[in-house]
Motif scaffolding. Structure first.
Motif, PDB file in Angstrom:
ATOM      1  N   LEU A  73       0.816  -1.210   0.000  1.00 13.08           N
ATOM      2  CA  LEU A  73       0.000   0.000   0.000  1.00 13.08           C
ATOM      3  C   LEU A  73       0.855   1.268   0.000  1.00 13.08           C
ATOM      4  O   LEU A  73       0.346   2.363  -0.232  1.00 13.08           O
ATOM      5  N   THR A  74       2.152   1.115   0.245  1.00  7.58           N
ATOM      6  CA  THR A  74       3.042   2.284   0.263  1.00  7.58           C
ATOM      7  C   THR A  74       4.206   2.151  -0.714  1.00  7.58           C
ATOM      8  O   THR A  74       5.047   3.051  -0.786  1.00  7.58           O
ATOM      9  N   ASN A  75       4.273   1.046  -1.442  1.00  5.38           N
ATOM     10  CA  ASN A  75       5.367   0.843  -2.399  1.00  5.38           C
ATOM     11  C   ASN A  75       4.792   0.561  -3.785  1.00  5.38           C
ATOM     12  O   ASN A  75       3.885  -0.264  -3.930  1.00  5.38           O
ATOM     13  N   LYS A  76       5.325   1.216  -4.784  1.00 10.57           N
ATOM     14  CA  LYS A  76       4.807   1.117  -6.142  1.00 10.57           C
ATOM     15  C   LYS A  76       5.174  -0.217  -6.788  1.00 10.57           C
ATOM     16  O   LYS A  76       6.121  -0.878  -6.384  1.00 10.57           O
ATOM     17  N   GLY A  77       4.398  -0.570  -7.814  1.00 14.11           N
ATOM     18  CA  GLY A  77       4.699  -1.771  -8.574  1.00 14.11           C
ATOM     19  C   GLY A  77       3.959  -2.987  -8.059  1.00 14.11           C
ATOM     20  O   GLY A  77       2.950  -2.876  -7.354  1.00 14.11           O
ATOM     21  N   GLU A  78       4.467  -4.153  -8.411  1.00 11.54           N
ATOM     22  CA  GLU A  78       3.863  -5.416  -8.023  1.00 11.54           C
ATOM     23  C   GLU A  78       4.683  -6.073  -6.925  1.00 11.54           C
ATOM     24  O   GLU A  78       5.898  -5.852  -6.820  1.00 11.54           O
ATOM     25  N   SER A  79       4.031  -6.887  -6.142  1.00  8.19           N
ATOM     26  CA  SER A  79       4.729  -7.502  -5.004  1.00  8.19           C
ATOM     27  C   SER A  79       5.871  -8.400  -5.442  1.00  8.19           C
ATOM     28  O   SER A  79       6.856  -8.569  -4.707  1.00  8.19           O
ATOM     29  N   LYS A  80       5.791  -8.991  -6.632  1.00  7.16           N
ATOM     30  CA  LYS A  80       6.871  -9.856  -7.108  1.00  7.16           C
ATOM     31  C   LYS A  80       8.182  -9.075  -7.263  1.00  7.16           C
ATOM     32  O   LYS A  80       9.274  -9.658  -7.203  1.00  7.16           O
ATOM     33  N   TYR A  86       9.443  -7.188  -5.200  1.00  9.92           N
ATOM     34  CA  TYR A  86      10.097  -7.003  -3.909  1.00  9.92           C
ATOM     35  C   TYR A  86      10.502  -8.335  -3.258  1.00  9.92           C
ATOM     36  O   TYR A  86      10.958  -8.339  -2.110  1.00  9.92           O
ATOM     37  N   GLN A  87      10.329  -9.431  -3.986  1.00  7.98           N
ATOM     38  CA  GLN A  87      10.779 -10.725  -3.465  1.00  7.98           C
ATOM     39  C   GLN A  87      12.297 -10.742  -3.457  1.00  7.98           C
ATOM     40  O   GLN A  87      12.939 -10.634  -4.503  1.00  7.98           O
ATOM     41  N   GLY A  88      12.867 -10.886  -2.274  1.00 13.25           N
ATOM     42  CA  GLY A  88      14.318 -10.841  -2.134  1.00 13.25           C
ATOM     43  C   GLY A  88      14.675 -10.207  -0.809  1.00 13.25           C
ATOM     44  O   GLY A  88      13.881 -10.212   0.142  1.00 13.25           O
ATOM     45  N   TRP A  89      15.850  -9.622  -0.757  1.00  8.31           N
ATOM     46  CA  TRP A  89      16.339  -9.063   0.496  1.00  8.31           C
ATOM     47  C   TRP A  89      16.543  -7.557   0.371  1.00  8.31           C
ATOM     48  O   TRP A  89      17.278  -7.071  -0.495  1.00  8.31           O
ATOM     49  N   ASP A  90      15.849  -6.819   1.242  1.00 12.13           N
ATOM     50  CA  ASP A  90      16.033  -5.375   1.407  1.00 12.13           C
ATOM     51  C   ASP A  90      15.786  -4.593   0.119  1.00 12.13           C
ATOM     52  O   ASP A  90      16.536  -3.677  -0.229  1.00 12.13           O
ATOM     53  N   LEU A  91      14.700  -4.940  -0.579  1.00 15.65           N
ATOM     54  CA  LEU A  91      14.308  -4.226  -1.792  1.00 15.65           C
ATOM     55  C   LEU A  91      13.222  -3.186  -1.522  1.00 15.65           C
ATOM     56  O   LEU A  91      12.966  -2.337  -2.370  1.00 15.65           O
ATOM     57  N   VAL A  92      12.582  -3.255  -0.368  1.00 15.33           N
ATOM     58  CA  VAL A  92      11.489  -2.337  -0.029  1.00 15.33           C
ATOM     59  C   VAL A  92      12.062  -0.958   0.314  1.00 15.33           C
ATOM     60  O   VAL A  92      12.997  -0.846   1.104  1.00 15.33           O
ATOM     61  N   LYS A  93      11.464   0.077  -0.273  1.00 20.45           N
ATOM     62  CA  LYS A  93      11.994   1.438  -0.093  1.00 20.45           C
ATOM     63  C   LYS A  93      11.225   2.264   0.935  1.00 20.45           C
ATOM     64  O   LYS A  93      11.806   3.117   1.609  1.00 20.45           O
ATOM     65  N   ARG A 121       9.136 -17.773  -8.652  1.00 20.21           N
ATOM     66  CA  ARG A 121       9.817 -18.357  -7.498  1.00 20.21           C
ATOM     67  C   ARG A 121       8.951 -18.226  -6.252  1.00 20.21           C
ATOM     68  O   ARG A 121       8.000 -17.437  -6.222  1.00 20.21           O
ATOM     69  N   LYS A 122       9.297 -18.998  -5.247  1.00 18.61           N
ATOM     70  CA  LYS A 122       8.725 -18.830  -3.921  1.00 18.61           C
ATOM     71  C   LYS A 122       9.805 -18.208  -3.057  1.00 18.61           C
ATOM     72  O   LYS A 122      10.856 -18.811  -2.820  1.00 18.61           O
ATOM     73  N   LEU A 123       9.556 -16.985  -2.598  1.00 20.12           N
ATOM     74  CA  LEU A 123      10.581 -16.237  -1.882  1.00 20.12           C
ATOM     75  C   LEU A 123       9.913 -15.122  -1.103  1.00 20.12           C
ATOM     76  O   LEU A 123       8.913 -14.553  -1.531  1.00 20.12           O
ATOM     77  N   GLY A 124      10.477 -14.799   0.034  1.00 22.32           N
ATOM     78  CA  GLY A 124       9.899 -13.786   0.892  1.00 22.32           C
ATOM     79  C   GLY A 124      10.269 -12.376   0.497  1.00 22.32           C
ATOM     80  O   GLY A 124      11.261 -12.131  -0.200  1.00 22.32           O
ATOM     81  N   ILE A 125       9.436 -11.438   0.942  1.00 19.79           N
ATOM     82  CA  ILE A 125       9.821 -10.030   0.939  1.00 19.79           C
ATOM     83  C   ILE A 125      10.512  -9.796   2.272  1.00 19.79           C
ATOM     84  O   ILE A 125       9.866  -9.664   3.314  1.00 19.79           O
ATOM     85  N   ASN A 126      11.827  -9.800   2.260  1.00 21.06           N
ATOM     86  CA  ASN A 126      12.623  -9.682   3.480  1.00 21.06           C
ATOM     87  C   ASN A 126      13.093  -8.236   3.631  1.00 21.06           C
ATOM     88  O   ASN A 126      13.854  -7.734   2.795  1.00 21.06           O
ATOM     89  N   SER A 127      12.628  -7.565   4.678  1.00 16.45           N
ATOM     90  CA  SER A 127      13.046  -6.174   4.874  1.00 16.45           C
ATOM     91  C   SER A 127      12.814  -5.748   6.315  1.00 16.45           C
ATOM     92  O   SER A 127      12.064  -6.385   7.055  1.00 16.45           O
ATOM     93  N   ASP A 128      13.437  -4.635   6.672  1.00 14.90           N
ATOM     94  CA  ASP A 128      13.230  -4.077   8.012  1.00 14.90           C
ATOM     95  C   ASP A 128      11.860  -3.445   8.152  1.00 14.90           C
ATOM     96  O   ASP A 128      11.440  -3.119   9.262  1.00 14.90           O
ATOM     97  N   TYR A 129      11.138  -3.257   7.044  1.00 15.68           N
ATOM     98  CA  TYR A 129       9.802  -2.681   7.085  1.00 15.68           C
ATOM     99  C   TYR A 129       8.712  -3.750   7.164  1.00 15.68           C
ATOM    100  O   TYR A 129       7.531  -3.420   7.300  1.00 15.68           O
ATOM    101  N   THR A 130       9.099  -5.014   7.054  1.00 16.96           N
ATOM    102  CA  THR A 130       8.113  -6.095   7.027  1.00 16.96           C
ATOM    103  C   THR A 130       7.522  -6.417   8.404  1.00 16.96           C
ATOM    104  O   THR A 130       6.322  -6.673   8.500  1.00 16.96           O
TER     105      THR A 130
END
Length: 353
Positions: free
Chosen positions: A107-114, A116-123, A153-162
């Motif tokens: 709701l606060t990051n543009k684009g599609e959730s796919k 942001y799958q990975g590590w520390d991609l959330v802005k 892939r199956k992978l988490g959105i891994n971030s300090d904002y999660t």
């Protein structure tokens, strides 16, 4: 880390008081994502106080969360409400908690959730989000990831904002869970501990949490003593501690291979971990031996031969998913993990399942 947590039997009753100060305005709703197993269950739903534009969405947890499901939910919320929500409240097991985290982020990051799958991609920080587990073991209530199955892939959105801003741990909400599901999610916690405590990422912080969760799991699944309430209390805290342990280290071989099963076959995370872990004596001999004792003690029969009819292309898909989880392999094997974890090695492990 989760900044606020409340624990106690009946603490779910405090939800309205906890979130009230977070309401932005009368047109900014709280959106409740609730496992549809509670649909028509007044014992739980009557304690959810809806006001103004608040919305309660019942969501099936029969399938694990996907990136497309997250994107659809975000679009639905945006279209139905003029103002950005005051918060997202997830009520359920790992599937609902991961959905709540992912929706709050998107709701606060543009684009599609796919994307942001990975590590520390959330802005950008997520909107306010609350996690309320109704089953214990996944550690989703405390982790910095939201595991999603995407198109590739199956992978988490891994971030300090999660991580959640608020968690409510009420053991009463775990009443009535089927025995098999109780075992599989409990073993998810146990496997978290084994992989963390035997990993190269282990440190004093993660070790202190992992050891406590490991001992609680042994008390619950080996000693099998105490009242149902005591067992519920212990497993909820084991889940929390196990989740904290991997948050400051990492999981390992079982989770990497389980993600492959989940992506290709749709195998649920808890049972997938059990199927994989049952074949990992080479990597975790003591943990697997104890797991087999627990499995026998509780009369659990795991599915057999789920990979027996797969072809080369299907094995390669699972292997690609597993190999893409590099931090898991580095934690389990070390920096030179690629020297021993080959495609042939993974194929042989999958063929045993």
């Amino acid at each position: 880390m989760v900044s606020r947590v409340i624990y106690g039997r009946g603490s779910f009753n405090q939800l309205s008081d906890i979130i009230a100060p977070k309401r932005l305005n009368v047109k900014a709703p709280f959106i409740y994502l609730v496992d549809d197993v509670f649909k028509g269950n007044a014992w739980l739903t009557s304690r959810i106080s809806l006001a103004y534009e608040d919305q309660l969405l019942f969501i099936s947890a029969d399938q694990e969360p996907t990136t497309s499901q997250v994107d659809d939910l975000v679009e639905q919320i945006i279209l139905n409400h003029k103002d950005r929500p005051s918060g997202i409240i997830g009520i359920g097991g790992g599937t609902l908690l991961d959905l709540a985290k992912a929706v709050a982020l998107m709701l606060t990051n543009k684009g599609e959730s796919k994307d942001y799958q990975g590590w520390d991609l959330v802005k950008s920080p997520a909107i306010y989000h609350v996690g309320i587990p109704t089953i214990s073991g996944t550690g989703a209530e405390v982790s910095r990831t939201t595991v999603l199955t995407g198109p590739e892939r199956k992978l988490g959105i891994n971030s300090d904002y999660t991580p959640f801003d608020q968690v409510i741990l009420d053991p009463e909400l775990t009443t009535g869970i089927p025995k098999d599901q109780w075992f599989y999610t409990g073993m998810d916690c146990f496997i978290h501990c084994v992989e963390s405590l035997n990993g190269t990422y282990l440190n004093a912080f993660s070790q202190s949490y992992g050891e406590k969760a490991y001992e609680l799991c042994k008390e619950i699944f080996m000693d099998d003593k105490g009242s149902q309430e005591e067992q519920q209390d212990k497993l909820m805290m084991a889940s929390w501690h196990g989740g904290m342990s991997i948050a400051y280290s990492q999981v390992g071989v079982a989770h990497a291979l389980s993600y492959g099963l989940g992506y290709l076959l749709g195998t649920r995370h808890g049972i997938g971990n059990c199927i994989v872990f049952d074949n990992l004596e080479e990597f975790y001999p003591e943990g697997v031996a104890l797991f087999k004792k627990m499995k026998t003690l509780h009369g659990i029969q795991l599915p057999q031969g789920i990979c027996s009819e797969l072809g080369d292309d299907e094995f390669n898909i699972m292997i690609d998913v597993a190999l893409g989880l590099e931090p898991l392999w580095e934690n389990a094997i070390g920096k030179n993990w690629k020297q021993t974890i080959t495609r042939d090695k993974l194929r042989s492990l999958y063929e045993r399942m």
